[in-house]
Design an enzyme around this catalytic site. Structure first.
Site, PDB file in Angstrom:
ATOM      1  N   HIS A 154      -8.706   0.614  -3.754  1.00  0.00           N
ATOM      2  CA  HIS A 154      -9.605   0.601  -2.630  1.00  0.00           C
ATOM      3  C   HIS A 154     -10.197   1.869  -2.371  1.00  0.00           C
ATOM      4  O   HIS A 154      -9.560   2.604  -1.833  1.00  0.00           O
ATOM      5  CB  HIS A 154      -8.612   0.112  -1.420  1.00  0.00           C
ATOM      6  CG  HIS A 154      -9.320  -0.081  -0.087  1.00  0.00           C
ATOM      7  ND1 HIS A 154      -8.481  -0.157   1.146  1.00  0.00           N
ATOM      8  CD2 HIS A 154     -10.804  -0.006   0.134  1.00  0.00           C
ATOM      9  CE1 HIS A 154      -9.755  -0.390   1.999  1.00  0.00           C
ATOM     10  NE2 HIS A 154     -10.497  -0.299   1.554  1.00  0.00           N
ATOM     11  N   ASP A 172      -4.960   3.507  -1.849  1.00  0.00           N
ATOM     12  CA  ASP A 172      -6.040   3.710  -0.993  1.00  0.00           C
ATOM     13  C   ASP A 172      -6.501   5.109  -1.347  1.00  0.00           C
ATOM     14  O   ASP A 172      -5.885   6.170  -0.910  1.00  0.00           O
ATOM     15  CB  ASP A 172      -5.376   3.805   0.333  1.00  0.00           C
ATOM     16  CG  ASP A 172      -5.254   2.430   0.951  1.00  0.00           C
ATOM     17  OD1 ASP A 172      -6.145   1.593   0.763  1.00  0.00           O
ATOM     18  OD2 ASP A 172      -3.976   2.099   1.503  1.00  0.00           O
ATOM     19  N   HIS A 216      -1.350  -1.465  -4.257  1.00  0.00           N
ATOM     20  CA  HIS A 216      -2.620  -1.058  -3.433  1.00  0.00           C
ATOM     21  C   HIS A 216      -2.482   0.484  -3.318  1.00  0.00           C
ATOM     22  O   HIS A 216      -1.816   0.924  -2.693  1.00  0.00           O
ATOM     23  CB  HIS A 216      -2.607  -1.819  -2.250  1.00  0.00           C
ATOM     24  CG  HIS A 216      -4.004  -1.559  -1.479  1.00  0.00           C
ATOM     25  ND1 HIS A 216      -4.937  -2.368  -1.803  1.00  0.00           N
ATOM     26  CD2 HIS A 216      -4.128  -0.993  -0.253  1.00  0.00           C
ATOM     27  CE1 HIS A 216      -6.207  -2.234  -0.855  1.00  0.00           C
ATOM     28  NE2 HIS A 216      -5.539  -1.286  -0.132  1.00  0.00           N
ATOM     29  N   MET A 250     -12.352   4.013  -0.241  1.00  0.00           N
ATOM     30  CA  MET A 250     -13.018   4.292   0.963  1.00  0.00           C
ATOM     31  C   MET A 250     -13.768   5.755   0.690  1.00  0.00           C
ATOM     32  O   MET A 250     -13.132   6.617   1.531  1.00  0.00           O
ATOM     33  CB  MET A 250     -11.866   4.342   2.083  1.00  0.00           C
ATOM     34  CG  MET A 250     -11.530   3.087   2.435  1.00  0.00           C
ATOM     35  SD  MET A 250      -9.438   3.129   3.218  1.00  0.00           S
ATOM     36  CE  MET A 250      -8.719   3.182   1.716  1.00  0.00           C
ATOM     37  N   MET A 291     -11.289  -6.019   6.082  1.00  0.00           N
ATOM     38  CA  MET A 291     -10.516  -4.875   6.704  1.00  0.00           C
ATOM     39  C   MET A 291      -9.897  -5.566   7.955  1.00  0.00           C
ATOM     40  O   MET A 291     -10.898  -5.970   8.822  1.00  0.00           O
ATOM     41  CB  MET A 291     -11.385  -3.684   7.001  1.00  0.00           C
ATOM     42  CG  MET A 291     -11.588  -2.937   5.789  1.00  0.00           C
ATOM     43  SD  MET A 291      -9.838  -2.676   4.688  1.00  0.00           S
ATOM     44  CE  MET A 291      -8.810  -1.547   5.907  1.00  0.00           C
ATOM     45  N   SER A 350       0.849  -1.135   0.034  1.00  0.00           N
ATOM     46  CA  SER A 350       0.052   0.078  -0.090  1.00  0.00           C
ATOM     47  C   SER A 350       0.742   1.073   0.085  1.00  0.00           C
ATOM     48  O   SER A 350       1.657   1.544   0.785  1.00  0.00           O
ATOM     49  CB  SER A 350      -0.864  -0.027   1.295  1.00  0.00           C
ATOM     50  OG  SER A 350      -1.369   1.180   1.317  1.00  0.00           O
ATOM     51  N   MET A 362      -9.467   7.863  -0.211  1.00  0.00           N
ATOM     52  CA  MET A 362     -10.225   8.282   0.958  1.00  0.00           C
ATOM     53  C   MET A 362     -10.745   9.559   0.794  1.00  0.00           C
ATOM     54  O   MET A 362     -10.106  10.547   0.196  1.00  0.00           O
ATOM     55  CB  MET A 362      -9.111   8.356   2.327  1.00  0.00           C
ATOM     56  CG  MET A 362      -8.584   7.107   2.468  1.00  0.00           C
ATOM     57  SD  MET A 362      -7.646   7.052   4.034  1.00  0.00           S
ATOM     58  CE  MET A 362      -6.785   5.559   3.992  1.00  0.00           C
ATOM     59  N   ASP A 400      -6.208  -6.405   4.611  1.00  0.00           N
ATOM     60  CA  ASP A 400      -5.603  -5.206   4.462  1.00  0.00           C
ATOM     61  C   ASP A 400      -5.705  -4.552   6.121  1.00  0.00           C
ATOM     62  O   ASP A 400      -7.114  -4.376   6.647  1.00  0.00           O
ATOM     63  CB  ASP A 400      -6.589  -4.272   3.646  1.00  0.00           C
ATOM     64  CG  ASP A 400      -6.239  -2.790   3.472  1.00  0.00           C
ATOM     65  OD1 ASP A 400      -4.946  -2.321   4.140  1.00  0.00           O
ATOM     66  OD2 ASP A 400      -6.739  -2.306   2.825  1.00  0.00           O
TER      67      ASP A 400
HETATM   68  C1  DX5 Z   1      -6.115   1.511   5.685  1.00  0.00           C
HETATM   69  C2  DX5 Z   1      -5.793   1.247   4.583  1.00  0.00           C
HETATM   70  C3  DX5 Z   1      -4.812   0.366   4.345  1.00  0.00           C
HETATM   71  C4  DX5 Z   1      -3.490   0.799   4.911  1.00  0.00           C
HETATM   72  C5  DX5 Z   1      -2.888  -0.609   5.611  1.00  0.00           C
HETATM   73  O1  DX5 Z   1      -7.544   2.343   5.873  1.00  0.00           O
HETATM   74  O2  DX5 Z   1      -7.218   0.719   3.714  1.00  0.00           O
HETATM   75  O3  DX5 Z   1      -4.346   0.058   2.863  1.00  0.00           O
HETATM   76  O4  DX5 Z   1      -2.555   1.573   3.965  1.00  0.00           O
HETATM   77  O5  DX5 Z   1      -1.696  -0.141   6.119  1.00  0.00           O
HETATM   78  P1  DX5 Z   1      -0.914  -0.896   7.156  1.00  0.00           P
HETATM   79  O6  DX5 Z   1      -0.358  -2.224   6.095  1.00  0.00           O
HETATM   80  O7  DX5 Z   1       0.026   0.108   7.510  1.00  0.00           O
HETATM   81  O8  DX5 Z   1      -1.795  -1.361   8.350  1.00  0.00           O
HETATM   82 ZN    ZN Z   2      -6.476  -0.293   1.578  1.00  0.00          ZN
END
Ligand code: DX5
Ligand code: ZN
Length: 226
Positions: free
Chosen positions: A66, A35, A33, A68, A137, A8, A37, A176
């Site tokens: 991903h 993320d 990956h 969010m 998650m 990620s 948000m 994740d």
């Molecule tokens: C959290 C994200 C993850 C995050 C995981 O909201 O969806 O993808 O980057 O990070 P680590 O591996 O640091 O928990």
């Molecule tokens: Zn993620």
């Protein structure tokens, strides 16, 4: 089939994403990956389609996006056009999840559904035959570097059982949050086959070596279950 690693980039230096991608690719990353948000569904804001488009230019491996965000239906086409190969959406924000999955498939991306830690596996029941992958998650989404929630391991096994019961044996389980050299073997033993890792890859030694070590550890758990 071996376990796949999806570093990620949330924990990478956003001013040097190209170098981060190249490093984890040298370490054998299977996906990147990404993320996304929006500050509504989760209390953090990250990146959007323009950054995915730039990553697509430099990455050799597929991009695993991903979402969010509160209204994924409004943006999936933009992320697919930007170059996402896999897109996952949260069941918690989608009253018409079946329709969203069909829309993702029509865009020729792999369609994934994400479950937050407090969301029951039963939320997937009616779409278990329609998903390409399920993302479990193992932290509450929003930030990297959080601690793995132990209950998640059992949840992976429950999702696997549900997918198998629906005849969807090809659908993979991704996990994740808080994945590292300690938690990876146990989630692989429970059935996870794509491991996302941010902090463990980008906040320790070299991302290249961390990716390689995680792969080795995860694949060892396939041969000798924990
Ligand atoms: C959290 C994200 C993850 C995050 C995981 O909201 O969806 O993808 O980057 O990070 P680590 O591996 O640091 O928990
Ligand atoms: Zn993620």
């Amino acid at each position: 089939m071996s376990v796949q690693i999806a570093p990620s980039i949330l924990s990478a230096d956003f001013a040097a994403l190209g170098a981060a991608v190249a490093a984890v690719e040298r370490g054998g990353a299977d996906f990147i990956h990404v993320d996304v948000m929006d500050g509504h569904f989760v209390p953090n804001i990250t990146i959007g389609p323009p950054v995915v488009k730039s990553l697509r230019r430099v990455a050799k491996v597929p991009l695993d996006v991903h979402l969010m965000i509160a209204d994924p239906d409004r943006y999936i086409e933009a992320f697919a056009s930007a170059g996402a190969s896999m897109i996952s959406v949260h069941v918690e924000v989608l009253p018409h999840l079946h329709r969203t999955l069909q829309a993702l498939k029509a865009l020729s991306v792999k369609a994934g559904v994400v479950l937050n830690p407090s969301t029951p596996v039963s939320a997937l029941e009616q779409v278990a035959g329609d998903v390409d992958f399920v993302l479990v998650m193992s932290v509450n989404p929003g930030f990297g570097g959080q601690q793995f929630i132990p209950r998640s391991t059992r949840k992976v096994a429950e999702v696997r059982a549900l997918l198998d019961a629906a005849g969807n044996r090809d659908a993979l389980i991704e996990i994740d949050g808080g994945i590292d050299l300690t938690t990876a073997p146990q989630v692989v033993a429970a059935g996870a086959r794509i491991l996302v890792a941010g902090h463990a890859v980008f906040s320790g030694g070299t991302p290249e070596q961390a990716t390689r070590q995680l792969r080795e550890k995860a694949n060892a758990a396939l041969v000798a279950p924990q």
